[in-house]
Scaffold this motif. Sequence first.
Motif, short mmCIF file in Angstrom:
data_model
loop_
_atom_site.label_atom_id
_atom_site.label_comp_id
_atom_site.label_asym_id
_atom_site.label_seq_id
_atom_site.Cartn_x
_atom_site.Cartn_y
_atom_site.Cartn_z
N GLY A 129 2.70 7.53 1.41
CA GLY A 129 1.50 7.84 0.63
C GLY A 129 0.61 8.84 1.33
O GLY A 129 0.94 9.36 2.39
N GLN A 130 -0.55 9.09 0.73
CA GLN A 130 -1.51 10.05 1.28
C GLN A 130 -1.99 9.58 2.66
O GLN A 130 -2.28 8.40 2.86
CB GLN A 130 -2.70 10.19 0.34
N PRO A 131 -2.07 10.51 3.59
CA PRO A 131 -2.43 10.11 4.95
C PRO A 131 -3.93 9.87 5.13
O PRO A 131 -4.74 10.39 4.38
CB PRO A 131 -2.00 11.32 5.78
N GLN A 132 -4.22 9.06 6.13
CA GLN A 132 -5.60 8.84 6.53
C GLN A 132 -5.66 9.04 8.04
O GLN A 132 -4.64 8.96 8.72
CB GLN A 132 -6.05 7.43 6.20
N PHE B 121 -4.87 10.42 15.36
CA PHE B 121 -3.72 9.82 14.70
C PHE B 121 -3.71 10.20 13.23
O PHE B 121 -4.73 10.61 12.68
CB PHE B 121 -3.80 8.29 14.79
N THR B 122 -2.57 9.99 12.63
CA THR B 122 -2.50 10.09 11.17
C THR B 122 -1.66 8.92 10.68
O THR B 122 -0.63 8.60 11.26
CB THR B 122 -1.95 11.45 10.72
N ALA B 123 -2.15 8.26 9.65
CA ALA B 123 -1.47 7.06 9.16
C ALA B 123 -1.22 7.18 7.66
O ALA B 123 -2.10 7.62 6.91
CB ALA B 123 -2.34 5.84 9.43
N SER B 124 -0.02 6.83 7.24
CA SER B 124 0.32 6.86 5.81
C SER B 124 0.96 5.55 5.41
O SER B 124 1.78 5.02 6.15
CB SER B 124 1.32 7.98 5.53
N PRO B 125 0.63 5.02 4.23
CA PRO B 125 1.28 3.78 3.78
C PRO B 125 2.70 4.06 3.27
O PRO B 125 2.95 5.11 2.68
CB PRO B 125 0.38 3.32 2.64
N LEU B 126 3.58 3.14 3.54
CA LEU B 126 4.93 3.21 2.96
C LEU B 126 4.86 2.51 1.62
O LEU B 126 4.48 1.34 1.54
CB LEU B 126 5.93 2.49 3.86
#
Lengths: 253, 388
Positions: free
Chosen positions: B305-308, B290-295
């Motif tokens: 924002g930068q992905p994690q 997965f890849t997760a980024s903050p809005l």
Amino acid sequence: MEGAQGSREDYLEMDRLSILLLGTLTLPLLYSLLQVLQAFESLHFFLLLGIFSLLMIPVTRYLTEVILASIYVPAIISFLLLSLAGRPEFLLNLAAGYLIAFPLFLLLDFYTDSSPQLLTLIYLGGMLLSLYLLGFSGEQGVHVEALFRGLFPREGSRLLSPEAFSYMDPLFAVLTAFSTIALLWSLLRKLRPMESPLLGEEVFLTALLLSALVTFGIAVLSRVSGEFAWLLTFLVGGALALFLAVYPRLVGG
Amino acid sequence: MLTKNAARVFQVSAIFLLLALILASPALILSSLLPMVFTALYALLAWRRLRRIEPDIFATSLIASPNPALVNSDIRVKLVVALRRDLELPIEAQVETWELETSGKPGWRGVLRKGVEAVADFKVRSSEIGVRLLGPVFIALKDRLGVAVRELEVHPPLPILILSEALRLRAPAALQVSSRSPAPGLAENPFIGMPEEYRLSLPQTQEQPARLIDWRRTARSGGEELYVREYDRLRRGEVVFGVGGGLRVEVPGMGVAEQLALQPLLQIALAHLKAGSSPWLLAYAGRGEFTASPLLQSPEGVVLGQPQGMPPRGSLVVYVTRLIDPLEAEALSRLSKLTSLRLLLLDLGDGERLRRAAGRVEAWYSIVGVDELPQALWRALRVHGRIT
């Protein structure tokens, strides 16, 4: 023509080491060229013209005037002599000249601009053709027809027969050893992404020493037992290919 | 293990070695054997060195602007790679852009030193609405001779939200909460919080805004003490909205499923953002990852924002998917152990398959039709027990 001319690096622009490496690379090819010329019964002017004109193309960087004068003019003349006077020897000698000079032409033409793999292909392909030509040097009074006849299977091909390559000139072997080192050096110069002194690299020196030992060992062994050296080379080559295919998968590469 | 050029040199040499063996030509054997042996031995020795290098010696940043972006518009991308240690390494950095149209070179090649940044500027665009992935960023780490190579993944994929003009992210002027049990992170009143969050009333000595005063309690005290309501903070807005695989299909008469799922997801995410929390966008990057980024709210508007690689631990994840990829199901099972996962399985006439697939994922799930999705999203978010 302009594009081709522009893409070639001038030999004058090459650094000294490149010129030295190229010179060393061409030594066995040049030697086989001279040897095969000595084997001919007589040297036809068009044979020499064929060699000279082909080699002039890379040396003059595809200069239009040179190509016109050295390629088109002799070709047209020899065709005219064949069709009008019924004399095929001009065309045959010109073509033989091209064939003899072809390995050298490729190396001179592609040395500066080619990729490492293309340089290897050209060099080893040139060596194969040179060895084929060198096979004629043991004979006396060779005719140009024999050069072409040996290329065709129906005429008793020599090109891919072990007999043609069994002839081993000691001087040729020495020149080959030097040119192989020059090939390796040229490949490394093309491969490496950064300018750093090669001799300062511990890994490089270790690999060079080990590979030289393996190659030299096989060369010495071939003087004692040709069959055993052949078998060992086959095993070493196969093992290396297998190793490179399997090892990265084992260690997660 | 071998660079492309070195591998080709090895292959050409091997072919000629074989030919030389057939022809029993000693000169040709030696000419082809030396490059072969050297290449293999050098690659082995150099590769052992390369294996010691860890991906964390590279500081990488991948920025796409604007993100969210409009469909068919250019998105500027900047990749910056720097070395954290005092080394000198020949590298080739490459951004995977297969989901997007690319103009310019999405990579950098050269020798990287500490204090020097490798920068690649290029543009991407998409002709389709949805979440598109940019990346991951790979670095091909070469030895000094360019014979051996090791590939490292140094940056997770960056999700890029591709929206139409109609779907463009605009923070709502006023928040409507129709339910009595609003979602976590979503305050009924951004100043005082929701009724569910109320914890206790404390006596206050300083003057407080009238809306914070617990008038009833103050009255019971006979007016001698002023009581002010204190509210527990919600889970810092760690609500994650996920878009899974298998959604890029056309739903007859309605549009692309991914777009239909994104629309309500983004509306709710924006509502959370407005309420002061920071929602996340989660996308399935394939291969079980997965890849997760903050809005985030920025002066330019809403940005990603930068992905994690993974969403925050313990967060509430609402994830819309069709569970086409078996690896996705496995990844979701892993995700459910770290987060409170709510799966919304989009039924496009394959409900039975979804039921079977959902059985393999250890998480709460609901199978919903496209038209039921907005309500299902709200339902999935109303989880009181999960509020920490």
